[in-house]
Design an enzyme around this catalytic site. Sequence first.
Site, PDB file in Angstrom:
ATOM      1  NE  ARG A   1      36.606  42.546  34.046  1.00 18.92           N
ATOM      2  CZ  ARG A   1      36.995  41.684  33.088  1.00 18.92           C
ATOM      3  NH1 ARG A   1      36.453  41.729  31.874  1.00 18.92           N
ATOM      4  NH2 ARG A   1      37.924  40.780  33.363  1.00 18.92           N
TER       5      ARG A   1
ATOM      6  CD  GLU B   1      29.748  39.172  32.701  1.00 18.16           C
ATOM      7  OE1 GLU B   1      30.446  38.154  32.606  1.00 18.16           O
ATOM      8  OE2 GLU B   1      30.037  40.241  32.144  1.00 18.16           O
TER       9      GLU B   1
ATOM     10  CG  HIS C   1      32.239  38.200  29.690  1.00 17.36           C
ATOM     11  ND1 HIS C   1      32.373  38.805  30.918  1.00 17.36           N
ATOM     12  CD2 HIS C   1      33.476  38.242  29.141  1.00 17.36           C
ATOM     13  CE1 HIS C   1      33.624  39.171  31.099  1.00 17.36           C
ATOM     14  NE2 HIS C   1      34.307  38.833  30.034  1.00 17.36           N
TER      15      HIS C   1
END
Lengths: 328, 328
Positions: free
Chosen positions: B240, B269, B288
């Site tokens: 993260r 994001e 991601h």
Amino acid sequence: MADETLRIYVENSRERDPAYRITEEAVRRALSPVALPAIIDVRYGDERDERAIRAAHVFVAGRLDMGMLSAWGERLRIVHCTSAGVESYMPLDWLPPGAVLTNSSGVHAAKAGEFGLLAVLMLHQGIPAYATLQRQHRWQRSLSSTIAGRKVLLYGVGALGGAVAERLRPLGLDIVGVRRSGEPHPAVGRTIRPDRLADELADTDFLILACPLTPETKGAIGRAELAALKPGASVVNMARAAVMDYDALAGLLVERHLSGAILDVFDREPLPETSPLWDVPNLFITPHVSADDPHGYVDRCLAILAENLARQADGLPLRNVVDGRHGY
Amino acid sequence: MADETLRIYVENSRERDPAYRITEEAVRRALSPVALPAIIDVRYGDERDERAIRAAHVFVAGRLDMGMLSAWGERLRIVHCTSAGVESYMPLDWLPPGAVLTNSSGVHAAKAGEFGLLAVLMLHQGIPAYATLQRQHRWQRSLSSTIAGRKVLLYGVGALGGAVAERLRPLGLDIVGVRRSGEPHPAVGRTIRPDRLADELADTDFLILACPLTPETKGAIGRAELAALKPGASVVNMARAAVMDYDALAGLLVERHLSGAILDVFDREPLPETSPLWDVPNLFITPHVSADDPHGYVDRCLAILAENLARQADGLPLRNVVDGRHGY
């Protein structure tokens, strides 16, 4: 050669990275296991010693001056080239009678295997496309699954291609090798001859070029072959640029028939700043780094030479002898 | 629950990719090996059925509405989250009494392992730097050797980190794992506790973050830790964003203390088009995608749930239970 002391002449190039310089010490170290006494001359190309070359039995260099070797190489038995690609020395009509040309095919294998593994994983996970999107500051996800079960078409299963296959095999890929001889290879699921290439393209996910450049491979992957690949397929060229039609490749990337490409080799190197290839979408450019590994490179090249000198002394056939008929 | 028929309530999100939609059929398929009859409600979040939720023993969703679950989850025994990261549900004070939260840690392992392998090979062979050079149309070779013998510092050795280690191990890397428990892992050469991190940085070639986000890991890789890495080291974040200081990372990349980075996770994001991160030299951005694998994802999540339902029926401890004290 008989009772004469072995004479080895080594020519270095000042332009080349010092990591590739062959020293007398390196030659002696390579020869020590085969216990051959030798007189060793080591010089740069711009300070050639005609007398020493005319006396030499063995000539070693990264780049060969064919005219000079033809003129002065009267006693040469082995001309050993410290690169793997020898396409620029064809035909072999310049080679002094009684001499063979040997190359260093195989010294790149470990590094090239890792590059091939990297390249296929990059293609599978869309890295060339993400590089293009990053240039545009664009976030666009495209999820991939794991790579097992995809089909790799490996054009060329020699030292390089074989090493690539060995690295890819544990990923569970379906690897089909294209080989002039058609001979099987332990790391390749199935081998075909080049004349069956067209049958394999439509279900290929990743096409990897790892062949030598020869009259047979030149232009072998043209527009028709690239267009026949499965939509969304992607390609790696770690062989020579002339094997593939880069204009056709660029067009198929722009049209999105192909999803990505990694090119490590170019007609002109360094690739000129003005080349349109730099900006082709989903095309990733590496500067001819797929196979060269300076760490231990000279030692690996000289080990091939040392082994051949031992074989020659024992009357055994040499390895890595370049075959003028096949061009590698 | 005793003799009652099991009631399972599944909440899907319309915004999510349809590949992640959980159907009644998928739930029945998952339950079939454990032979548990069940009443299954499957709905979108915007068409919630309060009555059915209040009657449910099991609640399944990708994103949990804590207030709603707290209010209506009176009969819940299991709240199963179809993601692995659960940091946004801490603390667990909203969880109905008698219910446990289970996550889907582990479903990402195969894909994440391949991403970790790709990322480390990319860093080793300088791919983030070549992407930067390509933007500038610059040909600049930087030869790497094979990867064997380099040191990987793997921050987090759970399902993700363990899978990465398993993929890296065959490359001959020296893998040091950082683990809260300090417990050994079969694919990791040596495991240390987080409080020994500082001792390991100076000879690390590749730092990989694969930990959950918890109060302990938040900010764990700050400026001091990044600056203490070996010059030329490089980093991957597939955990993260909040674990690492990205401003410090950018600075150390600009100064060339670090040679490259691959970031897959960001505070916001999609990463905004205006983020300066897009243009940091030798920083490669992926959107991601390191762990998500839509292929079979739902089935793998539901298999965890089905196994837990069978364990519950047999009075065995459940797996993948989130521990509120540790935050994962």
